[in-house]
Design an enzyme around this catalytic site. Structure first.
Site, PDB file in Angstrom:
ATOM      1  N   ASP A  80       0.790  -1.138  -0.008  1.00 58.71           N
ATOM      2  CA  ASP A  80       0.042  -0.109   0.178  1.00 58.71           C
ATOM      3  C   ASP A  80       0.897   1.349  -0.164  1.00 58.71           C
ATOM      4  OD1 ASP A  80      -2.251  -1.736  -0.039  1.00 58.71           O
ATOM      5  OD2 ASP A  80      -2.847  -1.069   1.815  1.00 58.71           O
ATOM      6  N   CYS A 120       1.215  -8.272   5.278  1.00 58.68           N
ATOM      7  CA  CYS A 120       0.657  -6.902   4.966  1.00 58.68           C
ATOM      8  C   CYS A 120      -0.809  -6.752   4.771  1.00 58.68           C
ATOM      9  CB  CYS A 120       1.379  -6.202   3.929  1.00 58.68           C
ATOM     10  SG  CYS A 120       3.241  -5.827   4.337  1.00 58.68           S
ATOM     11  N   ASP A 121      -1.224  -5.530   4.398  1.00 60.56           N
ATOM     12  CA  ASP A 121      -2.615  -4.861   4.729  1.00 60.56           C
ATOM     13  C   ASP A 121      -3.735  -5.904   4.261  1.00 60.56           C
ATOM     14  OD1 ASP A 121      -0.536  -3.079   4.533  1.00 60.56           O
ATOM     15  OD2 ASP A 121      -1.775  -1.580   4.857  1.00 60.56           O
ATOM     16  N   LYS A 122      -3.779  -6.283   3.032  1.00 62.41           N
ATOM     17  CA  LYS A 122      -4.769  -6.873   2.402  1.00 62.41           C
ATOM     18  C   LYS A 122      -4.814  -8.457   2.526  1.00 62.41           C
ATOM     19  CE  LYS A 122      -6.257  -2.994   2.001  1.00 62.41           C
ATOM     20  NZ  LYS A 122      -5.143  -2.563   2.364  1.00 62.41           N
ATOM     21  N   CYS A 192       5.351  -2.361   8.426  1.00 60.05           N
ATOM     22  CA  CYS A 192       5.936  -1.080   9.071  1.00 60.05           C
ATOM     23  C   CYS A 192       5.728  -1.035  10.463  1.00 60.05           C
ATOM     24  CB  CYS A 192       4.984   0.050   8.139  1.00 60.05           C
ATOM     25  SG  CYS A 192       5.332   0.375   6.482  1.00 60.05           S
ATOM     26  N   GLU A 439      -6.518   4.402  -0.298  1.00 51.92           N
ATOM     27  CA  GLU A 439      -6.537   4.890   0.943  1.00 51.92           C
ATOM     28  C   GLU A 439      -5.844   6.412   0.711  1.00 51.92           C
ATOM     29  OE1 GLU A 439      -5.121   1.348   3.730  1.00 51.92           O
ATOM     30  OE2 GLU A 439      -3.471   2.484   2.850  1.00 51.92           O
ATOM     31  N   SER A 464      -5.391   5.188   5.565  1.00 48.57           N
ATOM     32  CA  SER A 464      -4.107   4.290   5.853  1.00 48.57           C
ATOM     33  C   SER A 464      -4.233   4.156   7.402  1.00 48.57           C
ATOM     34  CB  SER A 464      -2.902   4.863   5.564  1.00 48.57           C
ATOM     35  OG  SER A 464      -1.741   3.912   6.275  1.00 48.57           O
TER      36      SER A 464
END
Length: 545
Positions: A80, A120-122, A192, A439, A464
């Site tokens: 992202d 990570c995110d998704k 992160c 985002e 985000s």
């Protein structure tokens, strides 16, 4: 076991020949050996994924030592941070793509269970969705957070760069000076450093009971992470042999626990998108109202980057998620986990090793949890991370400044087109409108970096996990589907009252309706995937309901 169909019978003789051509031995067709898939999201683009091949090798070793046969395949991942502002619209759709990927591979190859090696995110939400959907024995191994660079006592990390955009745009920092900061912000392997979406969803996976204890907070390059990988491989074989499935673990109580821990830690607003999607795949309905209910009764105990000074490695050193669970133990509802212990047992055994990083209930950072759900004539619901809002912006009234692209907003920051007190509005950014619900970290951090203290941002897109400040997203209905946010015009007064959970524009219903009838959505360039995604959300909210 499901794999038995491939191991015996003349009809599957060619199937066995194909598998042996891929490297299996005849002994691997023993009926006592489960076939275990490994959905590995390794790539060398995302720092949170660059070490996952090494972890996957340990998972395989654990599977073999426990008497299973491992099979590995690749799962895509969008960074992202790299996609932000450039082409962010494909990130959220990748979540469903990942769930489909796991379904295709596990069912097509008659696997008995599977491990999601993710970060990570998704990717983590997509794998958890697949776990609930398929209800085959499954376990998650999240890759762990990176550690910040500490220079002269200050923490530095890649996400700092988003704030520098606003500093440069507003003339507070030169582009050359910002470029010189690049080596300082470079860290290494891991998701992160703060409680952004990747680490939020790793926490959710652990509290749901779908990963080993301490998995969410153990840093990516800590030697313990490889031990966790090996134990994860052994554990999935055990889960298959015991017939323990995700829907046995991801109960209604487990989802409420995950929301409670998320509220206590101040996690990403994206959890409000992902947790209901995972729950639905597991046959459970969890709406946004649950987040607001739990947030009202759960104090905010952790002050983690981006809203505070601590990184995820600090949380780990303070006792990890078991320590947070210990703080919340009286409100935790019992539910099983992949560990063989219930979540209540894990909570009871938790130990808080730092009273400031994980505060006691009687001394929270905020009296309520991380997320608030707002309602009013702009939308039936909207989401804000209230623990990242300054006290003097918890109630705000100001004129709207409407932009239809992030680029236009950044140009306005550079030209001085935004004044203190304004409410920046970015409509047509939802699942159907953008499409893909990108985002908004670039504009939110640009506003922050430019030094604005009293500018709010309102969008039907999302934010985000790195976003801080009075940023309201997920406005429903979205503009493309006729939501009132699409009728807001420059100068309209918008009233925000977070304690009262209200969000309104001071315009009559008749005027809003007249404007909506005249509104023409901005044209967007669409790929076939984005066109298909838009169609899925026509007439629906961002949760697909």
């Amino acid at each position: 076991m499901r794999s038995d169909v491939l191991k015996k019978g003349i009809e599957t003789l060619p199937h066995r020949a194909l598998l042996m051509s891929a490297g299996l031995k005849e002994k691997d067709f023993d009926l006592e050996k489960p076939f275990i898939g490994i959905a590995n999201s390794y790539n060398n683009i995302i720092p949170g994924h660059i070490h996952l091949n090494e972890l996957t090798e340990e998972v395989k070793r654990g599977i073999r030592d426990a008497g299973g046969v491992p099979f590995e395949w690749g799962v895509p991942g969008v960074c992202d941070g790299v996609a932000m502002f450039v082409e962010m619209r494909l990130s959220l759709p990748s979540r469903e793509h990942i769930a489909d990927n796991v379904e295709i591979m596990t069912l097509s190859h008659s696997l008995d269970g599977w491990v999601g090696v993710t970060s990570c995110d998704k990717i983590t939400p997509g794998m958890l969705m697949a776990a609930g959907r398929l209800n085959l024995p499954a376990i998650m191994l999240t890759g762990g957070p990176m550690k910040a660079n500490v220079i002269d006592g200050e923490k530095h990390h890649p996400i700092e760069g988003f704030g520098m955009v606003g500093q440069v745009k507003s003339g507070k920092l030169s582009a050359d000076a910002a470029e010189k900061m690049l080596p300082t912000m470079t860290c290494g392997a891991g998701s992160c450093v703060g409680l952004y979406t990747a680490n939020t969803m790793a926490v959710v996976a652990e509290v749901l009971g779908m990963s080993l204890t301490r998995c969410a907070t153990t840093p990516a390059l800590d030697p313990l992470k490889k031990i966790q990988a090996y134990e994860t491989g052994k554990k999935i074989v055990e889960l298959v042999k015991q017939g323990i499935k995700p829907r046995d673990i991801m109960t209604e109580a487990a989802f409420e626990n995950a929301i409670r821990v998320d509220m206590a830690m101040g996690g990403s607003t994206n959890a409000v998108l992902h947790i209901p999607a995972i729950a639905r795949e597991a046959g459970i309905e969890r709406g946004v109202e649950v987040f607001d209910m739990v947030s009202r009764e759960t104090p905010h105990l952790c002050s983690i980057i981006p809203a505070g000074p601590y990184e995820m490695a600090d949380v780990d050193a303070a006792g990890g998620i078991p320590a947070v669970l210990y703080r919340l133990r009286d409100g935790i509802k019992d539910s099983p986990t992949v560990n063989g212990k219930s979540i209540a047992e894990i909570a009871a055994e938790g130990k808080v090793l730092d009273e400031e990083i994980i505060r006691p209930l009687e001394r929270p950072y905020h009296s309520q949890g991380g997320i608030a759900v707002l309602q009013g004539n702009i939308g039936n619901s909207a989401i804000i991370k209230q623990t990242a809002v300054a006290p003097d912006m918890m109630v705000h009234s100001g004129p709207a400044k409407v932009f239809y692209t992030e680029r236009d907003l950044l140009d306005a920051i550079g030209s001085g087109g935004i004044a203190e007190g304004d409410v920046v509005v970015l409509p047509f950014q939802g699942p159907a409108g953008a499409p893909g619900m990108p985002e908004m970290l670039t504009p939110t951090d640009a506003l922050k970096g430019a030094g604005y203290k009293k500018v709010a941002l309102l969008t039907d897109g999302r934010f985000s996990g790195a976003t801080t400040g009075p940023c309201i997203g997920h406005v429903e209905m979205e503009a493309f589907n006729g939501g009132a946010i699409g009728a807001i015009r420059d100068g309209d007064i918008i009233e925000i009252d977070i304690p009262k959970r209200s969000l309104n524009v001071i315009v009559s219903d008749s005027v809003l309706l007249e404007r909506l009838e005249e509104q023409v959505p901005p044209a967007r360039d669409l790929t076939p995937l984005l066109e298909s995604y838009r169609k899925q959300f026509l007439g629906k909210n961002c949760y697909g309901w």
